[in-house]
Design an enzyme around this catalytic site. Structure first.
Site, short mmCIF file in Angstrom:
data_model
loop_
_atom_site.label_atom_id
_atom_site.label_comp_id
_atom_site.label_asym_id
_atom_site.label_seq_id
_atom_site.Cartn_x
_atom_site.Cartn_y
_atom_site.Cartn_z
N HIS A 1 0.81 -1.23 0.00
CA HIS A 1 0.00 0.00 0.00
C HIS A 1 0.85 1.28 0.00
O HIS A 1 0.71 2.15 0.86
CB HIS A 1 -1.07 0.00 1.10
CG HIS A 1 -0.62 -0.44 2.48
ND1 HIS A 1 0.30 0.24 3.21
CD2 HIS A 1 -1.01 -1.47 3.25
CE1 HIS A 1 0.47 -0.35 4.36
NE2 HIS A 1 -0.30 -1.39 4.42
N HIS B 1 -3.62 -9.50 15.16
CA HIS B 1 -3.82 -8.32 14.29
C HIS B 1 -4.66 -8.75 13.10
O HIS B 1 -4.40 -9.79 12.50
CB HIS B 1 -2.43 -7.82 13.86
CG HIS B 1 -2.44 -6.62 12.99
ND1 HIS B 1 -3.45 -5.68 12.98
CD2 HIS B 1 -1.52 -6.18 12.07
CE1 HIS B 1 -3.16 -4.73 12.11
NE2 HIS B 1 -2.00 -5.01 11.54
N GLU C 1 -5.22 -7.01 10.17
CA GLU C 1 -4.91 -6.54 8.82
C GLU C 1 -4.71 -7.75 7.91
O GLU C 1 -4.20 -8.79 8.32
CB GLU C 1 -3.67 -5.62 8.81
CG GLU C 1 -3.53 -4.90 7.49
CD GLU C 1 -2.53 -3.73 7.48
OE1 GLU C 1 -1.86 -3.51 8.49
OE2 GLU C 1 -2.46 -3.07 6.43
N ASP D 1 -2.80 -8.89 5.67
CA ASP D 1 -1.57 -9.66 5.46
C ASP D 1 -1.39 -10.73 6.54
O ASP D 1 -0.58 -11.64 6.38
CB ASP D 1 -0.33 -8.75 5.36
CG ASP D 1 -0.22 -7.73 6.48
OD1 ASP D 1 -1.24 -7.34 7.04
OD2 ASP D 1 0.92 -7.32 6.79
N HIS E 1 -0.40 -1.08 15.18
CA HIS E 1 -0.74 0.18 14.55
C HIS E 1 -2.20 0.24 14.11
O HIS E 1 -2.60 1.18 13.41
CB HIS E 1 0.19 0.43 13.35
CG HIS E 1 -0.07 -0.51 12.19
ND1 HIS E 1 -0.42 -0.06 10.94
CD2 HIS E 1 -0.07 -1.85 12.09
CE1 HIS E 1 -0.59 -1.07 10.11
NE2 HIS E 1 -0.39 -2.18 10.79
N ASP F 1 3.04 -6.51 14.26
CA ASP F 1 3.83 -5.73 13.30
C ASP F 1 5.04 -5.04 13.94
O ASP F 1 6.02 -4.72 13.24
CB ASP F 1 2.96 -4.65 12.65
CG ASP F 1 2.10 -5.19 11.52
OD1 ASP F 1 2.50 -6.16 10.88
OD2 ASP F 1 1.03 -4.62 11.28
N TYR G 1 10.71 0.33 8.13
CA TYR G 1 9.40 -0.13 8.62
C TYR G 1 8.84 0.87 9.64
O TYR G 1 7.68 1.27 9.56
CB TYR G 1 9.55 -1.52 9.27
CG TYR G 1 8.23 -2.21 9.44
CD1 TYR G 1 7.74 -3.09 8.48
CD2 TYR G 1 7.43 -1.96 10.55
CE1 TYR G 1 6.52 -3.68 8.62
CE2 TYR G 1 6.21 -2.56 10.70
CZ TYR G 1 5.75 -3.43 9.73
OH TYR G 1 4.53 -4.01 9.87
N HIS H 1 6.63 -9.85 10.66
CA HIS H 1 7.35 -9.67 9.39
C HIS H 1 8.86 -9.74 9.64
O HIS H 1 9.36 -9.14 10.61
CB HIS H 1 7.08 -8.29 8.77
CG HIS H 1 5.66 -8.06 8.36
ND1 HIS H 1 5.06 -8.71 7.30
CD2 HIS H 1 4.71 -7.23 8.86
CE1 HIS H 1 3.81 -8.28 7.17
NE2 HIS H 1 3.57 -7.39 8.10
#
Ligand code: FEO
Length: 399
Positions: A24, A78, A80, A82, A145, A164, A192, A225
């Site tokens: 993104h 989380h 999100e 991904d 986040h 994250d 990051y 990640h």
């Protein structure tokens, strides 16, 4: 890939995305990983899932260790996509006894997947569950986040599964921080932070203080990640403490976009002036640099000097786009100044100043404008402007 045991009975079962190059708007030249962790205790637990495109890799890794239906608990740190994109298929496959998430996570799961009968259980901040010999403590990290974000801390192993936070977009066959080049690791960790977490710096300061106050012993940090931190934990914690302070080092950036090279001439002269003061300076042409790399430089810089020609009573689109991106990330505590060439109206400098005012930059120059092409005197004034900027940086930083 194999499924390394990162701690006693705790295995990495995630997926490696070697080819992703855009996240993104964040350039991921080095790819990324979506980390999931399987704990084989009396209860078998899966921490986080992966992007939908990589679900088969996750399932393949799980099957190397257990039958998917043997998994009792699914922990969603989380929501999100991904980390949750494959959730519907994974829930269907493993049929977990319980799915643990934060209260905001429960809402987010409902709003993403509209599940009919998933065994969701929202946990409180600090709540623990037992897997048998291992205890999992959930730590709510709201807005780090996303509203739903939380950490899972495995008490006996002193392992922090940090979602994250502390992550890097870095694909590698290695799983640990001490197996890859340290400067590459820190560069990707900084990128990051700069592009995902800068705007949450005040919350990160609070979180780090809270972790210290709780006396949480951390032997390993496993983000969702990149590689797992086991040898450089203090390095990453200190880096986060430093970045979240937004102090800025003795470094200036001259970031510009140019139409017929006039603004570029000004940018080079300003860079020369800053350099003459001994302050480290970097010249960045937005036509050649990705916005997310520029933000990585902004993270540690004290001065952000913007240059742009005027086009159609406004800024060139690359500078406008960069400013939109930077404003969203809200870097603070920067010295700012603007410059640019123009033909007949010359609004770009005013617009860049307005954007920097909105970010509460300390604007130390009214802004330098030059009609059409700068002459020798104009460029000499740019050099002088650069010297004043360098001196302001020295005054506001400590080496
Ligand atoms: Fe890696 Fe916020 O997702």
């Amino acid at each position: 890939m194999n499924t390394p045991e990162i701690k006693d009975k705790i295995f990495w079962v995630g997926a490696i995305d070697w080819n992703v190059r855009d996240f993104h708007g964040y350039s991921t030249y080095k790819g990324t990983t979506y980390n999931s962790f399987l704990v084989k205790d009396e209860k078998i637990a899966l921490f986080d899932t992966v992007k939908k495109s990589h679900m088969n890799e996750l399932v393949h890794h799980i099957r190397q260790l257990v039958e998917p239906t043997d998994i009792d608990y699914l922990i969603v740190n989380h929501v999100e996509m991904d980390h949750s994109g494959s959730l519907p298929e994974i829930v269907e496959l493993i049929k977990p006894e319980k799915i643990f998430c934060s209260k905001m996570g429960l809402k987010a799961i409902e709003e993403h997947f509209h599940p009919a009968d998933w065994p969701l259980e929202a946990v409180d901040n600090g709540q623990t569950i037992s897997l048998g010999s291992k205890t999992v403590q959930f730590l709510e990290t709201r807005m780090l986040h996303w509203p739903d974000s939380m950490f899972s801390y495995l008490q006996e192993d002193k392992l922090l599964i940090s979602s994250d936070a502390f992550g890097q977009h870095l694909a590698s066959s290695e799983r640990f921080d001490d197996q890859i080049d340290f400067s590459e690791l820190m560069e990707q960790t900084a990128k990051y932070y700069a592009n995902i977490l800068t705007l949450y710096s005040p919350l990160i300061r609070k979180l780090l203080a809270k972790v210290k106050e709780m006396g949480l012993e951390i032997d390993m940090i496993a983000p969702d990640h990149g590689v797992i931190w086991r040898s450089h934990i203090n390095d990453v914690l200190n880096a986060y403490a430093d970045w979240s302070q937004n102090k800025g080092k003795r470094k200036a950036l001259v970031i510009y976009d140019t139409m017929w090279a006039s603004t570029e001439k000004m940018a080079k002269a300003i860079t020369t002036g800053i350099d003459m003061t001994g302050v480290s300076v970097k010249l960045i042409n937005l036509a050649q640099s990705h916005r997310s790399d520029v933000m990585t430089d902004v993270l540690n810089a004290k001065a952000v000097i913007l240059g742009c020609a005027t086009l159609n009573n406004g800024m060139l689109p690359r500078m406008a786009g960069f400013l939109m991106y930077m404003r969203g990330l809200k870097p603070t505590n920067k010295i700012g100044a603007a410059f640019g060439s123009f033909g007949w109206s010359g609004e770009a400098v005013k617009l860049m100043n307005a954007a920097m005012e909105e970010m509460k930059f300390d604007i130390i120059e009214p802004g330098m404008r030059v009609k059409y092409v700068p002459n020798h005197t104009d460029l000499q004034e740019c050099v002088e402007m650069g010297r004043r900027i360098g001196q302001a940086v020295i005054a506001q930083t400590q080496e």
